[in-house]
Design an enzyme around this catalytic site. Structure first.
Site, mmCIF file in Angstrom:
data_model
loop_
_atom_site.group_PDB
_atom_site.id
_atom_site.type_symbol
_atom_site.label_atom_id
_atom_site.label_comp_id
_atom_site.label_asym_id
_atom_site.label_seq_id
_atom_site.Cartn_x
_atom_site.Cartn_y
_atom_site.Cartn_z
ATOM 1 N N GLU A 49 22.621 -13.816 -1.061
ATOM 2 C CA GLU A 49 23.118 -13.552 0.293
ATOM 3 C C GLU A 49 22.768 -12.152 0.741
ATOM 4 O OE1 GLU A 49 26.628 -16.800 -0.440
ATOM 5 O OE2 GLU A 49 27.076 -14.659 -0.667
ATOM 6 N N SER A 78 26.934 -23.969 -6.536
ATOM 7 C CA SER A 78 27.768 -25.177 -6.453
ATOM 8 C C SER A 78 28.233 -25.654 -7.828
ATOM 9 C CB SER A 78 27.022 -26.294 -5.710
ATOM 10 O OG SER A 78 26.759 -25.927 -4.360
ATOM 11 N N ASN A 126 32.827 -14.759 -8.028
ATOM 12 C CA ASN A 126 32.383 -13.871 -6.949
ATOM 13 C C ASN A 126 33.117 -14.282 -5.682
ATOM 14 O OD1 ASN A 126 31.017 -12.237 -5.130
ATOM 15 N ND2 ASN A 126 29.189 -13.532 -5.083
ATOM 16 N N GLY A 161 26.836 -22.900 -2.169
ATOM 17 C CA GLY A 161 27.777 -23.353 -1.157
ATOM 18 C C GLY A 161 27.396 -24.638 -0.463
ATOM 19 N N GLU A 195 20.299 -18.329 -9.440
ATOM 20 C CA GLU A 195 21.035 -19.010 -8.380
ATOM 21 C C GLU A 195 20.049 -19.492 -7.325
ATOM 22 O OE1 GLU A 195 23.686 -16.243 -6.446
ATOM 23 O OE2 GLU A 195 21.998 -14.953 -5.956
ATOM 24 N N LYS A 202 33.057 -12.891 -2.795
ATOM 25 C CA LYS A 202 32.296 -12.629 -1.558
ATOM 26 C C LYS A 202 33.211 -11.925 -0.540
ATOM 27 C CE LYS A 202 29.372 -16.509 -2.751
ATOM 28 N NZ LYS A 202 28.518 -17.626 -2.308
ATOM 29 N N HIS A 246 22.095 -10.349 -5.172
ATOM 30 C CA HIS A 246 22.611 -11.673 -4.814
ATOM 31 C C HIS A 246 21.816 -12.260 -3.655
ATOM 32 C CE1 HIS A 246 25.384 -14.820 -3.465
ATOM 33 N NE2 HIS A 246 25.875 -14.789 -4.694
#
Length: 247
Positions: free
Chosen positions: A96, A209, A11, A170, A164, A13, A94
């Site tokens: 985010e 990660s 991904n 991250g 996730e 992003k 997702h």
């Protein structure tokens, strides 16, 4: 016993340009060298068509789609649009999108339904925040997200679930293998409750990660069928070792 093929999905992003597509050459070569592993890459909408042209052997997808088929939604991209550009799948739900665009599990459900109407496969994301984990609510949060976002008649032919933990994305931090196993087990159980035996064919990815150093151990955990990879998917040098670990 159901045998599920492993899937390693990247991904990008909001990263990348035409020059970065050169990284796909080595990724495509690694995918060809590991035919037992499915490899996919979700890229920004502007890069879908050139990515398909550059790496025809890879599954190229979108990072998100709008829940409507068309309409006055300035700046949004529909499932039909990304399909026409060459995408074969999309990510929905997702973390985010949940955090920065305040999207809900109901939104993820609607987007998954829109993608399915256009014949796209779906990677449906779920996962708890750090505060929810610290409060001992991780399992309940993930169960509720799955219950509210899992599409009707979900099937492993077109649906993949991705766990996730939002606090791991991250950050360089990952849950323990035991924590990953616990969430993947309850995710599988919740899907069985909702869609019966079809749940056994749905792959569950871990995302957060993931690196070449930890991927092999993570994918040895029961009910971990692959990885959803963010930052490490931007460079072949970091992404290819994850494919190799899955193989």
């Amino acid at each position: 016993m159901t045998v599920r093929r492993r899937l390693v999905a990247g991904n990008w992003k909001m990263n990348g340009d035409l020059a970065l597509l050169a990284e796909l050459d080595a990724v495509a070569a690694a995918a060809a060298a590991h035919p037992g592993v499915d490899v996919a890459m979700a890229v920004p909408a502007t890069l879908i068509a050139p990515a398909v042209q550059r790496a025809p052997g890879l599954a190229i997808g979108a990072e998100d789609v709008h829940e409507a088929d068309s309409g006055a939604y300035t700046g949004s991209v529909s499932a039909a649009m990304v399909r026409e550009a060459g995408a074969t799948f999309t990510i929905v739900g997702h973390s985010e999108r949940r955090e920065y665009q305040n999207e809900t599990s109901q939104d993820a459900w609607a987007k998954a339904a829109a993608a399915r109407r256009q014949g796209l496969s779906v990677i449906l994301c779920c996962g708890e925040t750090g505060a929810e984990r610290d409060a001992g609510r991780a399992e309940r949060v993930v169960q509720a997200q799955i219950e509210k976002s899992l599409p009707e008649q979900a099937h492993g032919d077109w649906l993949t679930l991705a766990y996730e933990p939002r606090w791991a994305i991250g950050s360089g931090r990952t849950p323990t293998l035991e924590e990953i196993a616990a969430i993947h087990a309850i995710a599988r159980a919740k899907m069985r409750q909702l869609i019966g035996d079809a749940a056994d064919g749905v792959r569950i990815l871990y995302g957060g990660s993931v690196t070449g150093d930890n991927a092999r151990a993570i994918m040895a955990v029961p009910d971990v069928d692959g990885a959803l990879v963010g930052g490490a998917s931007l460079t072949a040098a970091k992404f290819v070792p994850i494919i190799e670990a899955a193989g």
